[in-house]
Design a protein around this motif. Structure first.
Motif, PDB file in Angstrom:
ATOM      1  N   SER A  24       0.818  -1.207   0.000  1.00 46.60           N
ATOM      2  CA  SER A  24       0.000   0.000   0.000  1.00 46.60           C
ATOM      3  C   SER A  24       0.858   1.267   0.000  1.00 46.60           C
ATOM      4  O   SER A  24       0.395   2.327  -0.384  1.00 46.60           O
ATOM      5  CB  SER A  24      -0.917   0.019   1.219  1.00 46.60           C
ATOM      6  OG  SER A  24      -0.145   0.053   2.406  1.00 46.60           O
ATOM      7  N   ASP A  25       2.106   1.149   0.420  1.00 48.58           N
ATOM      8  CA  ASP A  25       2.998   2.299   0.503  1.00 48.58           C
ATOM      9  C   ASP A  25       4.425   1.823   0.274  1.00 48.58           C
ATOM     10  O   ASP A  25       4.759   0.668   0.542  1.00 48.58           O
ATOM     11  CB  ASP A  25       2.875   2.931   1.894  1.00 48.58           C
ATOM     12  CG  ASP A  25       3.517   4.298   1.987  1.00 48.58           C
ATOM     13  OD1 ASP A  25       3.998   4.803   0.964  1.00 48.58           O
ATOM     14  OD2 ASP A  25       3.529   4.858   3.098  1.00 48.58           O
ATOM     15  N   LEU A  26       5.278   2.700  -0.218  1.00 49.44           N
ATOM     16  CA  LEU A  26       6.670   2.331  -0.458  1.00 49.44           C
ATOM     17  C   LEU A  26       7.375   1.963   0.844  1.00 49.44           C
ATOM     18  O   LEU A  26       8.233   1.084   0.868  1.00 49.44           O
ATOM     19  CB  LEU A  26       7.413   3.472  -1.153  1.00 49.44           C
ATOM     20  CG  LEU A  26       8.874   3.224  -1.508  1.00 49.44           C
ATOM     21  CD1 LEU A  26       9.001   2.014  -2.425  1.00 49.44           C
ATOM     22  CD2 LEU A  26       9.477   4.435  -2.165  1.00 49.44           C
ATOM     23  N   ALA A  27       7.000   2.603   1.936  1.00 49.03           N
ATOM     24  CA  ALA A  27       7.619   2.298   3.228  1.00 49.03           C
ATOM     25  C   ALA A  27       7.343   0.855   3.652  1.00 49.03           C
ATOM     26  O   ALA A  27       8.122   0.258   4.389  1.00 49.03           O
ATOM     27  CB  ALA A  27       7.125   3.263   4.294  1.00 49.03           C
ATOM     28  N   PRO A  56      10.033  -5.585   2.360  1.00 45.87           N
ATOM     29  CA  PRO A  56      10.404  -5.948   3.730  1.00 45.87           C
ATOM     30  C   PRO A  56      11.287  -7.200   3.728  1.00 45.87           C
ATOM     31  O   PRO A  56      11.175  -8.065   2.865  1.00 45.87           O
ATOM     32  CB  PRO A  56       9.067  -6.238   4.400  1.00 45.87           C
ATOM     33  CG  PRO A  56       8.218  -6.751   3.284  1.00 45.87           C
ATOM     34  CD  PRO A  56       8.662  -5.987   2.059  1.00 45.87           C
ATOM     35  N   LEU A  57      12.178  -7.280   4.671  1.00 47.97           N
ATOM     36  CA  LEU A  57      13.030  -8.448   4.838  1.00 47.97           C
ATOM     37  C   LEU A  57      12.911  -8.898   6.283  1.00 47.97           C
ATOM     38  O   LEU A  57      13.280  -8.160   7.205  1.00 47.97           O
ATOM     39  CB  LEU A  57      14.487  -8.116   4.494  1.00 47.97           C
ATOM     40  CG  LEU A  57      15.494  -9.238   4.679  1.00 47.97           C
ATOM     41  CD1 LEU A  57      15.169 -10.401   3.733  1.00 47.97           C
ATOM     42  CD2 LEU A  57      16.887  -8.728   4.434  1.00 47.97           C
ATOM     43  N   ALA A  78      12.553  -9.839  13.024  1.00 49.39           N
ATOM     44  CA  ALA A  78      12.875  -8.423  12.911  1.00 49.39           C
ATOM     45  C   ALA A  78      12.686  -8.050  11.439  1.00 49.39           C
ATOM     46  O   ALA A  78      13.121  -8.771  10.554  1.00 49.39           O
ATOM     47  CB  ALA A  78      14.305  -8.148  13.349  1.00 49.39           C
ATOM     48  N   ILE A  79      12.011  -6.955  11.207  1.00 50.77           N
ATOM     49  CA  ILE A  79      11.704  -6.543   9.837  1.00 50.77           C
ATOM     50  C   ILE A  79      12.636  -5.397   9.435  1.00 50.77           C
ATOM     51  O   ILE A  79      12.702  -4.367  10.105  1.00 50.77           O
ATOM     52  CB  ILE A  79      10.235  -6.076   9.711  1.00 50.77           C
ATOM     53  CG1 ILE A  79       9.275  -7.153  10.205  1.00 50.77           C
ATOM     54  CG2 ILE A  79       9.931  -5.645   8.290  1.00 50.77           C
ATOM     55  CD1 ILE A  79       9.273  -8.403   9.359  1.00 50.77           C
ATOM     56  N   ILE A  80      13.341  -5.607   8.352  1.00 51.14           N
ATOM     57  CA  ILE A  80      14.146  -4.542   7.756  1.00 51.14           C
ATOM     58  C   ILE A  80      13.331  -3.992   6.592  1.00 51.14           C
ATOM     59  O   ILE A  80      12.952  -4.725   5.684  1.00 51.14           O
ATOM     60  CB  ILE A  80      15.507  -5.062   7.261  1.00 51.14           C
ATOM     61  CG1 ILE A  80      16.324  -5.589   8.439  1.00 51.14           C
ATOM     62  CG2 ILE A  80      16.256  -3.977   6.523  1.00 51.14           C
ATOM     63  CD1 ILE A  80      17.648  -6.187   8.040  1.00 51.14           C
ATOM     64  N   SER A  81      13.076  -2.686   6.618  1.00 53.05           N
ATOM     65  CA  SER A  81      12.225  -2.045   5.615  1.00 53.05           C
ATOM     66  C   SER A  81      13.085  -1.292   4.610  1.00 53.05           C
ATOM     67  O   SER A  81      13.401  -0.119   4.797  1.00 53.05           O
ATOM     68  CB  SER A  81      11.234  -1.093   6.275  1.00 53.05           C
ATOM     69  OG  SER A  81      10.422  -1.801   7.179  1.00 53.05           O
ATOM     70  N   PHE A  82      13.472  -1.969   3.541  1.00 54.38           N
ATOM     71  CA  PHE A  82      14.237  -1.314   2.488  1.00 54.38           C
ATOM     72  C   PHE A  82      13.399  -0.260   1.775  1.00 54.38           C
ATOM     73  O   PHE A  82      13.919   0.725   1.278  1.00 54.38           O
ATOM     74  CB  PHE A  82      14.774  -2.345   1.486  1.00 54.38           C
ATOM     75  CG  PHE A  82      15.870  -3.191   2.032  1.00 54.38           C
ATOM     76  CD1 PHE A  82      17.115  -2.651   2.303  1.00 54.38           C
ATOM     77  CD2 PHE A  82      15.661  -4.533   2.283  1.00 54.38           C
ATOM     78  CE1 PHE A  82      18.139  -3.430   2.802  1.00 54.38           C
ATOM     79  CE2 PHE A  82      16.670  -5.323   2.784  1.00 54.38           C
ATOM     80  CZ  PHE A  82      17.918  -4.766   3.043  1.00 54.38           C
TER      81      PHE A  82
END
Length: 146
Positions: free
Chosen positions: A50-53, A57-58, A68-72
């Motif tokens: 829904s959004d680039l943010a 996700p990794l 733990a989510i890393i948001s590239f």
């Protein structure tokens, strides 16, 4: 006293400081709304988010068993936001200030005569070298060969 103030204001450091203040205050909110309202959803749609943010996700497993989510996507959104702010500031402030500086320098130099150095070619240099080599031979009566 006013001339000193004028010189202080027209120095590059003051203009750089003014640019930094404008980046932080005025343009950031405008560009943020454009990026968050238009660009992020459009790019996020490419990644089925829904959004680039929320895109790219990794998930990394943690020691406690969670993730733990890393948001590239959030990093990419911040880079796009920064580049757009810098672009707007460059064209809205830096380019006009540079044009004004060039005009002021042209007005300052308008009364001065510009003396242009003659262009020296390779042939001119070779002729000068030949003349310098021949000069001792003429002065001493000897040839450069001997």
């Amino acid at each position: 006293m006013l001339n000193g103030f004028k010189e202080f204001i027209l120095r590059g450091n003051v203009i750089d400081l003014a640019v930094a203040v404008v980046i932080g205050a005025a343009f950031t909110s405008i560009v943020n709304s454009i990026v968050q309202g238009v660009i992020n959803p459009a790019i996020g749609a490419l990644f089925d988010a829904s959004d680039l943010a929320e895109a790219l996700p990794l998930a990394i497993p943690t020691v406690s068993g969670g993730n733990a989510i890393i948001s590239f996507g959030a990093v990419l959104a911040a880079v796009i936001n920064f580049l757009l702010v810098a672009l707007v500031v460059y064209f809205a402030l830096i380019v006009p200030v540079n044009v004004l500086k060039k005009r002021a320098a042209a007005r300052k130099n308008a009364g001065q005569v510009v003396v242009q150095e003659p262009i020296i070619t390779e042939i001119d240099l070779l002729v000068e070298i030949r003349d310098l080599l021949a000069k001792p031979a003429i002065e001493t009566g000897k040839h450069a060969d001997s």
